[in-house]
Design a protein around this motif. Structure first.
Motif, PDB file in Angstrom:
ATOM      1  N   GLU A  82       1.596   2.901 -21.719  1.00  0.00           N
ATOM      2  CA  GLU A  82       3.060   2.823 -21.617  1.00  0.00           C
ATOM      3  C   GLU A  82       3.608   3.503 -20.366  1.00  0.00           C
ATOM      4  N   HIS A  83       3.023   4.617 -19.970  1.00  0.00           N
ATOM      5  CA  HIS A  83       3.564   5.367 -18.832  1.00  0.00           C
ATOM      6  C   HIS A  83       2.800   5.155 -17.534  1.00  0.00           C
ATOM      7  N   ASP A  84       1.515   4.876 -17.625  1.00  0.00           N
ATOM      8  CA  ASP A  84       0.668   4.839 -16.425  1.00  0.00           C
ATOM      9  C   ASP A  84      -0.037   3.507 -16.206  1.00  0.00           C
ATOM     10  N   TYR A 139       4.583   6.100 -11.214  1.00  0.00           N
ATOM     11  CA  TYR A 139       3.683   4.954 -11.121  1.00  0.00           C
ATOM     12  C   TYR A 139       3.611   4.428  -9.685  1.00  0.00           C
ATOM     13  N   SER A 198       7.467   1.143 -19.044  1.00  0.00           N
ATOM     14  CA  SER A 198       8.222   2.283 -18.514  1.00  0.00           C
ATOM     15  C   SER A 198       9.243   1.828 -17.483  1.00  0.00           C
ATOM     16  N   THR A 199      10.492   1.873 -17.886  1.00  0.00           N
ATOM     17  CA  THR A 199      11.587   1.592 -16.955  1.00  0.00           C
ATOM     18  C   THR A 199      12.361   2.867 -16.646  1.00  0.00           C
ATOM     19  N   GLU A 200      12.021   3.933 -17.336  1.00  0.00           N
ATOM     20  CA  GLU A 200      12.667   5.222 -17.091  1.00  0.00           C
ATOM     21  C   GLU A 200      12.343   5.659 -15.660  1.00  0.00           C
ATOM     22  N   PHE A 212       9.140   7.711 -14.757  1.00  0.00           N
ATOM     23  CA  PHE A 212       7.849   7.054 -14.916  1.00  0.00           C
ATOM     24  C   PHE A 212       7.623   5.994 -13.843  1.00  0.00           C
ATOM     25  N   PHE A 269       2.825  -1.688 -21.010  1.00  0.00           N
ATOM     26  CA  PHE A 269       3.455  -0.918 -19.939  1.00  0.00           C
ATOM     27  C   PHE A 269       4.910  -1.336 -19.866  1.00  0.00           C
ATOM     28  N   GLN A 308       0.124   6.202 -24.804  1.00  0.00           N
ATOM     29  CA  GLN A 308       0.891   6.802 -23.714  1.00  0.00           C
ATOM     30  C   GLN A 308       0.306   6.431 -22.356  1.00  0.00           C
TER      31      GLN A 308
END
Length: 155
Positions: free
Chosen positions: A97-99, A139, A130-132, A135, A128, A94
């Protein structure tokens, strides 16, 4: 993957095990020390790993000290370094993927060897992506905070 690994004296035994394990799995591992259990200072390890990443020698790093706290704090003082202390599988993926976490931190007195292997594997396999919007927004805020204080230090 090409990565850099470092520790202080308390993290040395686990660093050696993780380094050997990752090398056997085909990763190119640059060891920036320490090379014994003789007393050492954790900020030196954090700086060596951070410098290697900033120089483009490796894209990710692993830091290990007794608790993980000291090297995590020190590494996060370096612009461009996003270190996270992870002792579990979820946090390891996580954080990337998110940070866009680029340094995995573990506490040798906290985590066992087999779990350290699993956490390291998970960290290195994560991307990494995260396109949501939430997030991406978060970032960008992290990068803005870093830029703000990096500029303040140079003026």
């Amino acid at each position: 993957m090409k990565l850099v690994i470092g520790s202080d004296h308390a993290g040395f035994p686990l660093k050696e095990e993780v380094r050997a394990y990752l090398s056997l799995k085909g990763h190119e591992v640059l060891d920036v020390g320490v090379y014994s259990a003789a007393p050492s200072d954790y900020p030196d390890a954090a700086e060596a790993v951070g410098d290697a990443i900033r120089a483009g020698v490796a894209s990710r790093g692993i830091l290990i000290c007794g608790s993980g706290v000291g090297v995590c704090i020190a590494a996060n003082k370096i612009p461009g370094i996003r270190a996270g202390m992870c002792h579990d599988h979820y946090s390891a993926h996580q954080g990337v993927e998110h940070d866009e976490m680029n340094v995995l931190v573990m506490g040798a007195r906290i985590i066992g060897t087999e779990t350290a292997y699993d956490v390291a594997d998970t960290f290195l396999a994560a991307n990494f992506v995260s396109t949501e919007p939430r997030f991406v927004r978060r970032y960008k805020k992290l990068l803005a905070i870093e830029a703000k204080y990096s500029r303040a230090l140079t003026t």
